[in-house]
Design a protein around this motif. Sequence first.
Motif, PDB file in Angstrom:
ATOM      1  N   SER A 190       0.830  -1.203   0.000  1.00  0.00           N
ATOM      2  CA  SER A 190       0.000   0.000   0.000  1.00  0.00           C
ATOM      3  C   SER A 190       0.867   1.256   0.000  1.00  0.00           C
ATOM      4  CB  SER A 190      -0.929  -0.012   1.201  1.00  0.00           C
ATOM      5  OG  SER A 190      -0.160  -0.207   2.360  1.00  0.00           O
ATOM      6  N   ASN A 191       2.141   1.091   0.407  1.00  0.00           N
ATOM      7  CA  ASN A 191       2.985   2.289   0.514  1.00  0.00           C
ATOM      8  C   ASN A 191       3.853   2.519  -0.726  1.00  0.00           C
ATOM      9  OD1 ASN A 191       4.591   0.116   0.896  1.00  0.00           O
ATOM     10  ND2 ASN A 191       5.767   0.969   2.605  1.00  0.00           N
ATOM     11  N   SER A 192       3.580   1.789  -1.830  1.00  0.00           N
ATOM     12  CA  SER A 192       4.421   2.002  -3.014  1.00  0.00           C
ATOM     13  C   SER A 192       4.081   3.336  -3.674  1.00  0.00           C
ATOM     14  CB  SER A 192       4.249   0.860  -4.004  1.00  0.00           C
ATOM     15  OG  SER A 192       2.982   0.942  -4.585  1.00  0.00           O
ATOM     16  N   GLU A 193       5.106   3.981  -4.183  1.00  0.00           N
ATOM     17  CA  GLU A 193       4.913   5.317  -4.759  1.00  0.00           C
ATOM     18  C   GLU A 193       5.517   5.364  -6.144  1.00  0.00           C
ATOM     19  OE1 GLU A 193       7.134   7.819  -2.234  1.00  0.00           O
ATOM     20  OE2 GLU A 193       5.554   7.917  -0.694  1.00  0.00           O
ATOM     21  N   VAL A 194       5.065   6.320  -6.939  1.00  0.00           N
ATOM     22  CA  VAL A 194       5.654   6.506  -8.258  1.00  0.00           C
ATOM     23  C   VAL A 194       7.033   7.159  -8.101  1.00  0.00           C
ATOM     24  CG1 VAL A 194       5.445   7.775 -10.431  1.00  0.00           C
ATOM     25  CG2 VAL A 194       3.438   6.680  -9.434  1.00  0.00           C
ATOM     26  N   ILE A 195       7.994   6.591  -8.818  1.00  0.00           N
ATOM     27  CA  ILE A 195       9.339   7.185  -8.826  1.00  0.00           C
ATOM     28  C   ILE A 195       9.325   8.245  -9.931  1.00  0.00           C
ATOM     29  CG2 ILE A 195      11.801   6.713  -9.195  1.00  0.00           C
ATOM     30  CD1 ILE A 195      11.161   3.766  -8.394  1.00  0.00           C
ATOM     31  N   HIS A 196       9.489   9.490  -9.568  1.00  0.00           N
ATOM     32  CA  HIS A 196       9.321  10.552 -10.565  1.00  0.00           C
ATOM     33  C   HIS A 196      10.557  10.799 -11.431  1.00  0.00           C
ATOM     34  CE1 HIS A 196       5.287  11.538  -9.600  1.00  0.00           C
ATOM     35  NE2 HIS A 196       5.572  11.650  -8.321  1.00  0.00           N
ATOM     36  N   MET A 197      11.717  10.443 -10.899  1.00  0.00           N
ATOM     37  CA  MET A 197      12.942  10.684 -11.685  1.00  0.00           C
ATOM     38  C   MET A 197      13.894   9.512 -11.505  1.00  0.00           C
ATOM     39  SD  MET A 197      14.748  13.686 -13.054  1.00  0.00           S
ATOM     40  CE  MET A 197      14.389  15.133 -12.118  1.00  0.00           C
ATOM     41  N   VAL A 198      14.449   9.034 -12.612  1.00  0.00           N
ATOM     42  CA  VAL A 198      15.399   7.922 -12.543  1.00  0.00           C
ATOM     43  C   VAL A 198      16.705   8.366 -13.187  1.00  0.00           C
ATOM     44  CG1 VAL A 198      15.919   5.576 -13.341  1.00  0.00           C
ATOM     45  CG2 VAL A 198      13.594   6.148 -12.635  1.00  0.00           C
ATOM     46  N   ASP A 199      17.790   8.356 -12.381  1.00  0.00           N
ATOM     47  CA  ASP A 199      19.082   8.655 -12.990  1.00  0.00           C
ATOM     48  C   ASP A 199      20.031   7.475 -12.831  1.00  0.00           C
ATOM     49  OD1 ASP A 199      19.551   8.858 -10.357  1.00  0.00           O
ATOM     50  OD2 ASP A 199      20.286  10.934 -10.375  1.00  0.00           O
ATOM     51  N   ASN A 200      19.514   6.401 -12.215  1.00  0.00           N
ATOM     52  CA  ASN A 200      20.327   5.206 -12.052  1.00  0.00           C
ATOM     53  C   ASN A 200      19.507   3.987 -12.488  1.00  0.00           C
ATOM     54  OD1 ASN A 200      21.822   3.047 -11.189  1.00  0.00           O
ATOM     55  ND2 ASN A 200      22.392   3.951  -9.227  1.00  0.00           N
ATOM     56  N   LEU A 201      19.558   3.714 -13.784  1.00  0.00           N
ATOM     57  CA  LEU A 201      18.710   2.657 -14.327  1.00  0.00           C
ATOM     58  C   LEU A 201      18.997   1.254 -13.783  1.00  0.00           C
ATOM     59  CD1 LEU A 201      17.603   3.314 -17.958  1.00  0.00           C
ATOM     60  CD2 LEU A 201      16.570   1.665 -16.445  1.00  0.00           C
ATOM     61  N   PRO A 202      20.276   0.894 -13.563  1.00  0.00           N
ATOM     62  CA  PRO A 202      20.532  -0.448 -13.036  1.00  0.00           C
ATOM     63  C   PRO A 202      19.780  -0.730 -11.732  1.00  0.00           C
ATOM     64  CG  PRO A 202      22.560   0.531 -13.789  1.00  0.00           C
ATOM     65  CD  PRO A 202      21.514   1.585 -13.919  1.00  0.00           C
ATOM     66  N   GLU A 203      19.655   0.286 -10.861  1.00  0.00           N
ATOM     67  CA  GLU A 203      18.903   0.127  -9.609  1.00  0.00           C
ATOM     68  C   GLU A 203      17.445  -0.233  -9.903  1.00  0.00           C
ATOM     69  OE1 GLU A 203      19.385   0.334  -6.228  1.00  0.00           O
ATOM     70  OE2 GLU A 203      21.450  -0.050  -6.908  1.00  0.00           O
ATOM     71  N   VAL A 204      16.889   0.485 -10.886  1.00  0.00           N
ATOM     72  CA  VAL A 204      15.486   0.301 -11.237  1.00  0.00           C
ATOM     73  C   VAL A 204      15.275  -1.057 -11.901  1.00  0.00           C
ATOM     74  CG1 VAL A 204      13.775   1.125 -12.873  1.00  0.00           C
ATOM     75  CG2 VAL A 204      14.926   2.733 -11.391  1.00  0.00           C
TER      76      VAL A 204
END
Length: 272
Positions: A190-204
């Motif tokens: 229930s606590n998941s949120e949209v990640i608005h900016m990604v500058d480290n794709l491997p993490e994602v």
Amino acid sequence: MKREKIFKGVKRVVIKIGTNVLTSANNRLDLSIIEHLVEQVCYLIKEKGIKVIIVTSGAIGAGMQILGWKKRPMEISKLQAAASVGQSRLMRVYDRLFREEGINVGQILLTRDAFTISERRKNARETINTLLALNVVPIINENDSVAVEEIKVGDNDILSAYVAELSSADMLIIITDVDGLSSGDPKQKSNSEVIHMVDNLPEVEKLVKNSSPSGYGTGGMKSKISAAKYVTDRGIYCVILNGKKMWSIKKAFKGGKIGTLFLPTQKKQHKR
Ligand code: GLU
């Protein structure tokens, strides 16, 4: 760099519209959504002077609707027939809506060899450039009714990434029916949120790999992340936006913190 500034710098954009956005629950083309998306594309063209290329899905879905098929057939020949019927319906819808805004559209159907064979690559790029110079909106899909396994791209997220590179776009916008990449599976957490900016794709990428494949927010995200990786490695911004929400494209271009923005990892090569 601030979001607003990033969007201000965009002169050429590829907008990929997925089947989930184009069709409503009963598998019909959702004309009100398509109309709203076209309205926003026209805003970018007329108010912002941006060149827009559309990559659209929905041919097979639209064909199934016309042919009265409730279940997606397994046979390739039937899928190809559905694509053939649906592609022309899809184009009629886009053509009518853009014409109401005084804008012409041109259809381009591609297969993998448009990107891998240099002569075809050059031709495809020149056609896109010429259409844009004529203020025509290129509307691209895979040539599903002839594409066989060996020449298929197979996935319009990836197709749109290839088109963004081919056309030297500044940004790829993937329009889908979720708000963006989530920090978890919204159905589970229930606590998941949209990640608005990604500058480290491997993490994602790790995040997506660890998610259940059926996960609502991230399951369908895999190919979108692959597309984002492909373009950001080539200096092109990528944004995932929810096309079912009103004015999402317009809001993003006004600097609104919506969707997921992936920053390029490399400098862009200019070769328009
Ligand atoms: N080209 C397919 C269609 O128009 C869609 C493929 C995809 O969505 O990845 O029906």
